[in-house]
Design an enzyme around this catalytic site. Structure first.
Site, PDB file in Angstrom:
ATOM      1  N   HIS A   1       8.033  -3.196 -23.623  1.00 25.90           N
ATOM      2  CA  HIS A   1       6.934  -4.149 -23.493  1.00 25.90           C
ATOM      3  C   HIS A   1       5.839  -3.512 -22.649  1.00 25.90           C
ATOM      4  CE1 HIS A   1       9.741  -4.870 -20.097  1.00 25.90           C
ATOM      5  NE2 HIS A   1       8.635  -4.967 -19.378  1.00 25.90           N
TER       6      HIS A   1
ATOM      7  N   ARG B   1      12.977  -6.189  -1.690  1.00 27.09           N
ATOM      8  CA  ARG B   1      11.894  -5.216  -1.836  1.00 27.09           C
ATOM      9  C   ARG B   1      10.989  -5.202  -0.607  1.00 27.09           C
ATOM     10  NH1 ARG B   1      10.383  -6.592  -8.244  1.00 27.09           N
ATOM     11  NH2 ARG B   1      12.543  -6.402  -8.995  1.00 27.09           N
TER      12      ARG B   1
ATOM     13  N   ASP C   1      14.036   1.643 -18.704  1.00 27.07           N
ATOM     14  CA  ASP C   1      14.171   0.232 -18.388  1.00 27.07           C
ATOM     15  C   ASP C   1      14.700  -0.519 -19.608  1.00 27.07           C
ATOM     16  OD1 ASP C   1      13.643  -2.084 -16.665  1.00 27.07           O
ATOM     17  OD2 ASP C   1      12.059  -2.552 -18.097  1.00 27.07           O
TER      18      ASP C   1
ATOM     19  N   ASP D   1      15.015 -10.282  -5.473  1.00 22.67           N
ATOM     20  CA  ASP D   1      13.570 -10.113  -5.526  1.00 22.67           C
ATOM     21  C   ASP D   1      12.855 -11.412  -5.088  1.00 22.67           C
ATOM     22  OD1 ASP D   1      10.951  -9.467  -6.294  1.00 22.67           O
ATOM     23  OD2 ASP D   1      11.316 -10.070  -8.371  1.00 22.67           O
TER      24      ASP D   1
ATOM     25  N   GLY E   1       0.767  -1.236   0.000  1.00 24.50           N
ATOM     26  CA  GLY E   1       0.000   0.000   0.000  1.00 24.50           C
ATOM     27  C   GLY E   1       0.796   1.283   0.000  1.00 24.50           C
TER      28      GLY E   1
ATOM     29  N   HIS F   1      16.679  -2.581  -7.114  1.00 22.85           N
ATOM     30  CA  HIS F   1      15.583  -3.542  -7.060  1.00 22.85           C
ATOM     31  C   HIS F   1      15.890  -4.843  -7.796  1.00 22.85           C
ATOM     32  CE1 HIS F   1      15.198  -1.376 -10.826  1.00 22.85           C
ATOM     33  NE2 HIS F   1      14.384  -2.313 -11.274  1.00 22.85           N
ATOM     34  N   ASP F   2      16.989  -4.874  -8.559  1.00 27.07           N
ATOM     35  CA  ASP F   2      17.370  -6.082  -9.295  1.00 27.07           C
ATOM     36  C   ASP F   2      18.559  -6.805  -8.674  1.00 27.07           C
ATOM     37  OD1 ASP F   2      15.422  -6.028 -11.326  1.00 27.07           O
ATOM     38  OD2 ASP F   2      16.553  -4.533 -12.453  1.00 27.07           O
TER      39      ASP F   2
ATOM     40  N   GLU G   1      19.183   1.961 -18.504  1.00 27.51           N
ATOM     41  CA  GLU G   1      19.619   0.777 -17.766  1.00 27.51           C
ATOM     42  C   GLU G   1      20.539  -0.045 -18.663  1.00 27.51           C
ATOM     43  OE1 GLU G   1      17.923  -3.266 -15.577  1.00 27.51           O
ATOM     44  OE2 GLU G   1      16.718  -2.241 -17.097  1.00 27.51           O
TER      45      GLU G   1
ATOM     46  N   ARG H   1      14.401   7.402 -16.515  1.00 22.76           N
ATOM     47  CA  ARG H   1      15.338   6.292 -16.493  1.00 22.76           C
ATOM     48  C   ARG H   1      14.682   5.205 -17.334  1.00 22.76           C
ATOM     49  NH1 ARG H   1      14.662   0.692 -15.108  1.00 22.76           N
ATOM     50  NH2 ARG H   1      16.594  -0.139 -14.243  1.00 22.76           N
TER      51      ARG H   1
END
Length: 640
Positions: free
Chosen positions: A273, A533, A358, A529, A198, A460-461, A387, A356
């Protein structure tokens, strides 16, 4: 933009045997240093041993994109000691390119020898790289000077009330902020990423003053547009902020309030995508309009590559929920980039300061050129970052050499090479190797791109940096349940925290924007991941670590030398690394010792006083030198 200097005579041991002939990083051999703007030339000087008996030579230059091979004469200009001196020029040409060059020397009897990046060869050797870029004058200098803070929106802060309806996809809202993210496959064997905590834009707004204590100047948001997953890289509607995050007005307010605190907001552009459950593809019929999977008459049908409509289509890395788009389809280009009300323009007008991009490797060069053109037309100081996980100056993607940094596409890139080299050094590598890797980048990159890099320790990766440093290993191959339950021991956490502080010191002292992944400064742990996160640990932050990042941020803000100064390596030997940033009469030196033994660092110092800005300790200056004793796993930030 600062100039980068490296002292003569501090190259890597493996280069030293070639230095007496040619060193591409030394202005005595090649001037100017590094990449060249179009229309300029580099002055070359080579010093082969007289005993080799050369009567002449030439620079052999191969152009990557034009395909031509040219030779430029090297003229004998005298002798230095036991070496002949040959000089010449290497023109950059009038168009952006990558030039691969080596040297051919010949004797009066007709025999020849080649000299290249690997030394002397009888046949064509390994070539040196010269990046030729166009000086467009459109790369903003604001990015790269200050601190960037990356936020994964669902996990940063949830301001009440949290929206629980009116969005695409089925979502499970966690009952508690400290719960573990879902990590096990569902009954169909899939990991859906459909659990949410949330976090929202109003939550970020509430924490702007906290970000100010870290001296943040750029907020980088992972995707915020409507999507079915918690990561939102499966865009459902580019025109709409995800309802759980808020509204377009919330975004505008966030940008405005951030701006009043000296911060800019950049967005994550996912343009290779879309999501399958999107208004454009509409698998499952979640939208009333016709998507590409509903009808060949859909206005979006031409965006996708169907092998057999509607079941078989090209998807990102074979993930069927992420159908790939044809980026060069005219209607897609108009919608995303070129139209007067395109997505790119729309969100810049709403307050975004840049994008940025992706998986930039998935985006065609022509698409990136149009993207840059549209962004700069709409907002001349917008920043465009890509990236890219490798050296972006010579990246080969899908069999094509990319043109990211030649002046018409990206301002800068995500600096994975910096992260990799720094973590290797902290993990037992040598300072010489860190310097060599970074010197290679700054030789290859145009100065504006080197100074616009997004430097980071984790994102995050990647696994959380504290976990990697503390555990000393990546458990990516271990069962997911083991990774979910893993927590650092007290000893491991202390070790990781000590190493993280040194890593941050070097990151904040290096050219490029020091980038914090939300929660790293608060001591968040986790492998890849979704464990990297987890929600921000409000109320349970690692205060000492948080204070350290705050102190580094203030130094980065207050000292112009750290923001845009020249770079010089003062020491790079074994576990000892010291870098200097200098602008005008101001110098800042960051030095770390990652060894088990104390190390002494003696530096020339022009000022009458010296202080460790991190501890406040005054250091004696005698006869124009300052001597520093670095404890094991210790570091300083030396200022006047």
């Amino acid at each position: 933009m600062g100039r980068i200097r490296t002292p003569v005579g501090t190259r890597e041991p493996e280069r030293s045997n070639m230095q007496s002939v040619f060193d591409s990083r030394d202005p005595r051999y090649k001037d100017p240093f590094g990449a060249l703007p179009t229309g300029k030339s580099a002055d070359l000087t080579l010093r082969p041993p007289r005993s080799m008996g050369f009567s002449g030579g030439a620079a052999v230059a191969r152009s990557e994109f034009s395909g031509g091979v040219m030779e430029y004469p090297l003229v004998w200009t005298g002798m230095e000691g036991t070496c002949d001196v040959f000089s010449g020029k290497l023109p950059a040409g009038k168009t952006p390119d990558l030039i691969w060059y080596c040297f051919r020397f010949f004797r009066s009897d007709g025999s020849i020898r080649y000299f290249g990046a690997g030394g002397w060869r009888k046949k064509a050797p390994e070539e040196f790289q010269l990046t030729v870029y166009e000086e467009t004058g459109t790369s903003p200098d604001w990015f790269g000077q200050g601190v960037t803070y990356q936020i994964f929106p669902d996990r940063f802060f949830a301001a009440l009330p949290v929206v629980t309806s009116g969005f695409v996809g089925k979502r499970r809202l966690h009952g508690g902020w400290e719960e573990e993210p879902d990590y096990l496959p569902d009954e169909n064997g899939e990991i859906r990423n459909d659990d949410f905590f949330g976090g929202n834009l109003r939550g970020i707004l509430r924490k702007l003053d906290y970000l100010k204590t870290l001296s943040v100047e750029t907020i980088y948001l992972n995707p915020v547009f409507e999507a079915a997953s918690n990561h939102r890289y499966d865009t459902a509607d580019y025109t709409r902020i995800d309802p759980m995050l808020g509204t377009e007005e919330d975004f505008r307010i966030l940008c405005r309030e951030a701006g009043q605190r000296g911060m800019r907001v950049i967005l994550d552009g996912v343009f290779s995508h879309t999501g399958s459950r999107s208004v454009y593809f509409n698998a499952g019929g979640g939208y009333p309009s016709l998507g590409a999977s509903d009808s060949m008459d859909s206005p979006y049908y031409g965006w996708y590559r169907f092998e057999s409509w509607p079941e078989k289509y090209s998807s990102w890395w074979g993930i069927k929920t992420l159908p790939q788009v044809n980026e060069m389809a005219p209607s897609y280009l108009d919608y995303i980039l070129t139209g007067n009300n395109s997505i790119l323009r729309r969100w810049l007008r709403a307050g975004a300061a840049g994008w940025r991009l992706d998986v930039a490797d998935e985006l065609p060069d022509a698409f990136l050129e149009l993207l840059r053109k549209a962004a700069k037309e709409e907002k001349p100081d917008a920043v465009i970052l890509g990236e890219v996980w490798e050296d972006a100056s010579n990246k080969v993607s899908y069999g094509l050499r990319r043109r990211y940094l030649l002046g018409k596409e990206l301002d800068g890139v995500t600096d994975y090479p910096f992260r990799d080299a720094l973590l290797l050094f902290l993990g037992g590598g040598r300072a010489e190797e860190f310097r060599e890797r970074m010197e290679t980048l700054r030789e290859h990159y145009p100065p504006s791109a080197f100074y616009s890099a997004m430097n980071f320790l984790g994102n995050h990766d990647t696994p959380r940096v504290l976990t990697l440093l503390g555990a000393g290993e990546d458990l990516s191959g271990a069962p997911r349940s083991q990774r979910a339950e893993f927590r650092l021991s007290e000893a491991e956490r202390l070790r990781g925290g000590r190493m993280l502080k040194l890593a941050a010191l070097l990151m904040y002292a290096f050219p490029g924007s020091p980038t914090i992944y939300y929660g790293d400064e608060a001591g968040l742990e986790g492998f890849e991941d979704p464990f990297n996160r987890r929600p921000f640990p409000w109320g349970k932050e690692e205060k000492e670590l948080q204070s350290w990042f705050g102190k580094l941020g203030r130094l980065r803000t207050l000292r112009p030398s750290l923001r845009r100064g020249d770079l010089e390596y003062r020491a790079a030997r074994g576990p000892l690394l010291a870098i200097s940033r200098r602008l005008g009469g101001e110098e800042t030196v960051a030095a770390v010792n990652v060894g088990a033994e104390p190390a002494v660092l003696a530096l020339p110092w022009a000022k009458e006083t010296a202080e460790d800005a991190l501890s406040g300790e005054a250091l004696p200056v005698r006869d124009g030198k300052v001597s520093v004793l670095l404890s094991p796993w210790g570091g300083i930030c030396l200022t006047e």
